[in-house]
Enzyme design. Structure first.
Site, short mmCIF file in Angstrom:
data_model
loop_
_atom_site.label_atom_id
_atom_site.label_comp_id
_atom_site.label_asym_id
_atom_site.label_seq_id
_atom_site.Cartn_x
_atom_site.Cartn_y
_atom_site.Cartn_z
N SER A 1 0.83 -1.20 0.00
CA SER A 1 0.00 0.00 0.00
C SER A 1 0.86 1.25 0.00
CB SER A 1 -0.91 0.02 1.23
OG SER A 1 -1.46 1.31 1.37
N HIS B 1 -1.10 -1.30 -4.32
CA HIS B 1 -2.38 -0.93 -3.70
C HIS B 1 -2.42 0.59 -3.50
CE1 HIS B 1 -5.95 -1.98 -1.29
NE2 HIS B 1 -5.58 -1.03 -0.45
N ASP C 1 -4.57 3.64 -2.13
CA ASP C 1 -5.66 3.99 -1.21
C ASP C 1 -6.12 5.42 -1.43
OD1 ASP C 1 -6.03 1.65 0.57
OD2 ASP C 1 -3.93 2.02 1.09
N MET D 1 -8.71 8.32 -0.42
CA MET D 1 -9.60 8.68 0.71
C MET D 1 -10.09 10.12 0.54
SD MET D 1 -7.25 7.26 3.78
CE MET D 1 -6.62 5.58 3.78
N HIS E 1 -8.10 1.18 -4.33
CA HIS E 1 -9.08 1.01 -3.25
C HIS E 1 -9.71 2.38 -2.99
CE1 HIS E 1 -9.58 0.04 1.37
NE2 HIS E 1 -10.75 0.19 0.75
N MET F 1 -11.96 4.76 -1.07
CA MET F 1 -12.67 5.02 0.19
C MET F 1 -13.30 6.40 0.07
SD MET F 1 -9.73 3.41 2.62
CE MET F 1 -8.55 3.47 1.28
N MET G 1 -11.59 -6.07 4.82
CA MET G 1 -10.87 -5.08 5.65
C MET G 1 -10.67 -5.67 7.04
SD MET G 1 -10.38 -2.33 3.74
CE MET G 1 -9.48 -1.58 5.09
N ASP H 1 -6.86 -6.56 3.71
CA ASP H 1 -6.26 -5.23 3.84
C ASP H 1 -6.34 -4.74 5.29
OD1 ASP H 1 -5.29 -2.68 3.42
OD2 ASP H 1 -7.05 -1.96 2.30
C1 DX5 Z 1 -6.41 1.53 5.34
C2 DX5 Z 1 -5.91 1.20 3.97
C3 DX5 Z 1 -4.85 0.19 3.96
C4 DX5 Z 1 -3.59 0.59 4.69
C5 DX5 Z 1 -2.86 -0.66 5.08
O1 DX5 Z 1 -7.53 2.31 5.21
O2 DX5 Z 1 -6.97 0.73 3.18
O3 DX5 Z 1 -4.55 -0.22 2.64
O4 DX5 Z 1 -2.76 1.42 3.94
O5 DX5 Z 1 -1.79 -0.32 5.90
P1 DX5 Z 1 -1.19 -1.38 6.94
O6 DX5 Z 1 -0.74 -2.56 6.13
O7 DX5 Z 1 -0.05 -0.64 7.58
O8 DX5 Z 1 -2.28 -1.73 7.90
ZN ZN Z 2 -6.52 -0.20 1.23
#
Ligand code: DX5
Ligand code: ZN
Length: 227
Positions: free
Chosen positions: A13, A38, A40, A42, A71, A73, A142, A180
């Site tokens: 990620s 990955h 993320d 947000m 991903h 969010m 998750m 994840d």
């Molecule tokens: C959290 C993200 C994850 C996060 C994972 O909202 O969706 O992808 O970056 O990080 P670790 O592996 O450190 O939990």
């Molecule tokens: Zn993620």
């Protein structure tokens, strides 16, 4: 072992990378053996944090051959699918909780020519995803509340993975099961033996000095259950 499981895939990620040198960070993990990246996204509304959006992903697209695992969010992600497809997403995973019309959102992703994934927050039952399984390339579980990297893995989410793995077998489907949140060397074997194919790791890869060693260790743990 049933379902997919042809070998553990690591999807580091980018949220845990050094944002001042994203290209070098991507090159480092690709050389280290990562096949997926990955990403993320947000929006500060669906989750209490803001990360990066399509322009950052677009800048990285020609820097790596890794599979872009996006991903989202964000609330009502259907509004932004075109942007992420143009940016180079290959898989777009959305939260059922964020979509007023899950079926329409999955259709929009697929009609745009990329793979569709669904995920749920820890408090949401995995049953919300089951009606859509035949449409999906990936189902992601998750194992932390989305929003931040570096959180503690929630072992009680394992039941969701087992349910998914059983449904995959029962229905003869071949979607990937991805996990994840809080993934590392300590739980990779457990997760993969429950049916997980793709391990997302933020701090578990980017937080380590030697990313190649971290990725290799995760693959080795994951594959050790491949009977
Ligand atoms: C959290 C993200 C994850 C996060 C994972 O909202 O969706 O992808 O970056 O990080 P670790 O592996 O450190 O939990
Ligand atoms: Zn993620």
């Amino acid at each position: 072992m049933n379902g997919k499981r042809k070998g553990t895939i690591i999807s580091p990620s980018l949220l845990s990378a050094d944002f001042s040198k994203l290209t070098e960070e991507c090159v480092d993990i690709e050389r280290g053996g990562a096949k997926w990246l990955h990403l993320d996204v947000m929006d500060g509304s669906f989750v209490p944090n803001i990360s990066f959006g399509a322009p950052v992903i677009a800048c990285l697209r020609d820097k790596t051959k890794m599979f872009f695992d996006v991903h989202l969010m964000i609330d009502e992600p259907i509004r932004y699918i075109d942007d992420f497809v143009r940016a180079g997403a290959e898989l777009i995973t959305v939260h059922t909780e964020a979509c007023s019309d899950v079926a329409a959102t999955v259709k929009k992703i697929k009609d745009s020519g990329v793979h569709a994934g669904l995920t749920v927050k820890p408090a949401t039952p995995v049953e919300e995803i089951l009606p859509y399984l035949p449409e999906l390339h990936t189902v992601m579980i998750m194992t932390v509340n989305p929003g931040f990297s570096g959180q503690k893995f929630m072992p009680e989410m394992l039941d969701k993975i087992k349910t998914l793995n059983a449904e995959r077998e029962r229905l003869g489907l071949d979607f990937y099961i991805e996990v994840d949140g809080g993934v590392g060397e300590g739980n990779a074997e457990l997760l993969c033996s429950a049916g997980v194919d793709v391990l997302v790791a933020g701090s578990g890869v980017f937080g380590k000095e030697d990313r190649k060693a971290a990725i290799s260790a995760l693959i080795e743990k994951g594959d050790s259950c491949n009977g």
